[in-house]
Scaffold this motif. Sequence first.
Motif, short mmCIF file in Angstrom:
data_model
loop_
_atom_site.label_atom_id
_atom_site.label_comp_id
_atom_site.label_asym_id
_atom_site.label_seq_id
_atom_site.Cartn_x
_atom_site.Cartn_y
_atom_site.Cartn_z
N ALA A 183 -6.07 -4.72 2.71
CA ALA A 183 -6.97 -3.99 3.62
C ALA A 183 -6.35 -2.67 4.07
N LEU A 184 -5.04 -2.53 3.92
CA LEU A 184 -4.36 -1.30 4.31
C LEU A 184 -4.34 -0.25 3.20
N PHE A 185 -4.92 -0.57 2.05
CA PHE A 185 -4.84 0.35 0.91
C PHE A 185 -5.49 1.70 1.22
N VAL A 186 -6.74 1.67 1.66
CA VAL A 186 -7.46 2.92 1.93
C VAL A 186 -6.86 3.68 3.10
N PRO A 187 -6.54 3.02 4.25
CA PRO A 187 -5.89 3.77 5.34
C PRO A 187 -4.58 4.43 4.90
N ALA A 188 -3.77 3.72 4.12
CA ALA A 188 -2.51 4.31 3.64
C ALA A 188 -2.80 5.50 2.73
N LEU A 189 -3.80 5.36 1.88
CA LEU A 189 -4.18 6.44 0.97
C LEU A 189 -4.56 7.70 1.75
N LEU A 249 -1.02 -5.83 -6.16
CA LEU A 249 -0.95 -6.41 -4.82
C LEU A 249 -1.42 -5.42 -3.78
N ILE A 250 -1.04 -4.16 -3.93
CA ILE A 250 -1.37 -3.12 -2.95
C ILE A 250 -2.87 -2.84 -2.96
N ILE A 309 7.14 -0.12 -5.71
CA ILE A 309 5.76 -0.08 -5.23
C ILE A 309 4.79 0.09 -6.40
N ILE A 310 5.15 0.93 -7.37
CA ILE A 310 4.31 1.11 -8.55
C ILE A 310 4.19 -0.19 -9.33
N LEU A 368 2.35 1.05 3.27
CA LEU A 368 2.75 0.62 1.93
C LEU A 368 3.88 -0.39 1.99
N TYR A 369 4.82 -0.16 2.89
CA TYR A 369 5.94 -1.09 3.04
C TYR A 369 5.46 -2.45 3.55
N GLU A 370 4.51 -2.41 4.49
CA GLU A 370 3.99 -3.65 5.04
C GLU A 370 3.33 -4.49 3.95
N VAL A 371 2.65 -3.82 3.02
CA VAL A 371 1.92 -4.55 1.97
C VAL A 371 2.86 -4.98 0.85
N SER A 372 3.73 -4.07 0.41
CA SER A 372 4.55 -4.33 -0.77
C SER A 372 5.89 -4.98 -0.45
#
Length: 803
Positions: free
Chosen positions: A206-212, A201-202, A195-196, A183-187
């Motif tokens: 491509a990292l959205f689902v792995p982070a989830l 953007l999040i 972040i909210i 999340l930090y890498e993306v946001s």
Amino acid sequence: MTTDVAIVLTPFIFALMIPVFHRYISKRYIGWLVMTVSFILFFLLAAYIPRISNGEVITFTHEWIPSLGINFTTYLDGLSLIFSLLITGVGSLVGLYSIFYLSRSEQLYHFYCYLLLFMGAMLGVVLSDNLLVLYGFWELTSVSSFLLIAFWHHRKASRAGARKSMLITVAGGISMLAGFLMLYEVSGTLSIREIIDKVDLIRGSALFVPALVLILLGAFTKSAQFPFYIWLPDAMEAPTPVSAYLHSATMVKAGIYLVARLTPVFGGEAVWFWLVTGVGLFTLFWGSFNAVKQVDLKALLAFSTVSQLGLIMSLLGMGSVAIYLGYSAETIIYTQAAFAAIFHLINHSTFKGALFMMVGIIDHELGTRDIRRLGGLMSFMPLTFTIALIGSLSMAGLPPFNGFLSKEMFFAATLHIQDLSIFSLDHIGFLIPIVAWIASVFTFVYCLIIVGKTFFGKVKSHWLDKHPHEAPIGMLISPYTLIIFVVGIFFFPNLLGQYILRPAMASIYPSFPSTQELTPTIHAWHGLLSPELWMTIFVIIAGIILYSILKSWKPIYRVLPQKFSLNEIFNNGILLSESLSARLTNRYMTGNLTDYFVYIYLAFLLFVGGYFLRADLMVLSPVHLESLEVFEIILVLIMIVSSIGIVFATSRITSVFLNGVLGYSTALFFIVFRAPDLALTQLAVESVSTVLYLICFRHLPEIKKEMLPKWKKIRNVLISAAAGATVTLVGFAAIHYEKFMTISYYFNDSYELAGGKNIVNTILGDFRAFDTMLEVVVLFIAGLGVYAIIKLKAKGGGTNENQ
């Protein structure tokens, strides 16, 4: 420092004070002190209710490591206020209960220190806005709960339960940390609020689902969701006050909090909906199904906790569809699932806390929790029976108790969700209310077991360690306080809804404009034709039938062999990992110094040499021999001869002498290159080392050459030559190489960056401050270990591991 920050720090301050001042605090009063602390914190938090209910959010930020975006930021809104009130409120009642439950012969100072440590960690989790700070508190809850579960450490089962909970929850926490870093890498921020705000953007990353997925793993392990629930029943080996606190109101709710807090980020996605809802529903069913077969009252309540946590988790998943649908008059009904989740979270803390305390009373007064040895206690323990009856009926979802209200809202949510045509719900959505209803039937059955098998029937005095009698009034105050809430919330639910639940809904749906519409009016009666009421009626009918023929269908629990259970899979996995680790360790820990050098140099060649070749760093600068001084050449030749001489030396004294020649030659090179401080250090270290070597080696026998096979000799020569060549090539490539900025360039600004004029000092004291600090910590821990061993040896102590 604001009040909310003081609330987080106060438990830690008192936890530190107990070991320091325990000699001045009597065991008689230590429990009262801890109860008073949590009681005051509860009222300080309750004072925020009017401000929070008016939509105010209270924040405080202390810059900790601003360069990395890590700040200690507290964030008190509707969602964190609910959890904070539960942590301190139930903590106060547990503290009062423990005063009468625990014997003064126990290590009470340890117990209350751990309890305060856990309370502070939980408050830190729910009040932190920074993800890394939240993670720090998150893992601290695992450590402190480990200490509490293993409080009776003389019991093998207590130690095993603590280890299992630690392994599972910490492993989940590490995966959660990986998700936070994504999340930090993306946001580009660690602040949950920020972040909210960057959710669009999040979601496109491509990292959205792995982070989830990684974050949900952390939440599922902490909140005992399937298949990670197996640590919770084993944790019941802890004292009952610990179970009533950690496993009904606080620790297991941490995962619930995380899912609710991050719903604005991940909610509305199909992956989030199906993982949270699906895992929650299956956990609800599996926990209630397995609770029926338990013969230990505490184990039964453990599985019931697993089931109820699954119910809350599934409601949060169902409530997330409202984010996908967006805010409108038609879709606002789907937010009621999240409302029911927070409502049932509070209700569960009240009736489950009271039930755990009830079981503790039975165990304390009768010496057993085994259902097979209990029965007919109603006439001997009428006050305890009242707690069990009200708590069980509330958990079963019957009026006039608070569990009925949230259970009805749960049924209504499952019926609404199945009507949607998103996320493939039009194909399999009908299964959601079916699974919910079946799980509720088993819930009703185990609630009947709690009351019927324990308090009705014949008294089995010959199976009891003590004569049945009522508990002292001090042990009854806390559960009766919770029972008052169980009944009171049923009659005044909207008071809770408007002032407590409505602000929490604003936290879950921050993009929705009206929080008033998100808060439905809670009714105990929805009319005779309401589907959820009929679901409840059929739950009662089916539950009574199944309870009456319990003996005829209970053998189905023996269909699945024990070796295929999740507990056995976990235990076998631990044994297998230990076996593989032992084999691997025995392969490289041979006790042979030559083997260790082989491993070290192979790793060096693999990582350094491999990167050197792969990164195309083979840029060799010409060496101008004419620039070399005569004494430099002489020093090099001396070092070469010394190095070769060490290899062929047959005496340890000769080896030490030649090694000293190498060290002193290095010091001379430092002098040549104008580094007198390094030369002085090298001379001092080399002198001390040489003397120590001579003192030690004079007591050892002469060197005996090891007879190595020919292939090993060839291997060693090749590895040595390759390592030497790699070092030489790296040295040549570094001369006048300008592809990367030099490290020394950064340290040239040491005065501006660290305020020190001596570069070496600033590197050790500032740039490597964390490294130096950790080295000191390692030495401190080693010192503590040596001290403990000496003290244990002096006392002739030790514990029997087989107890």
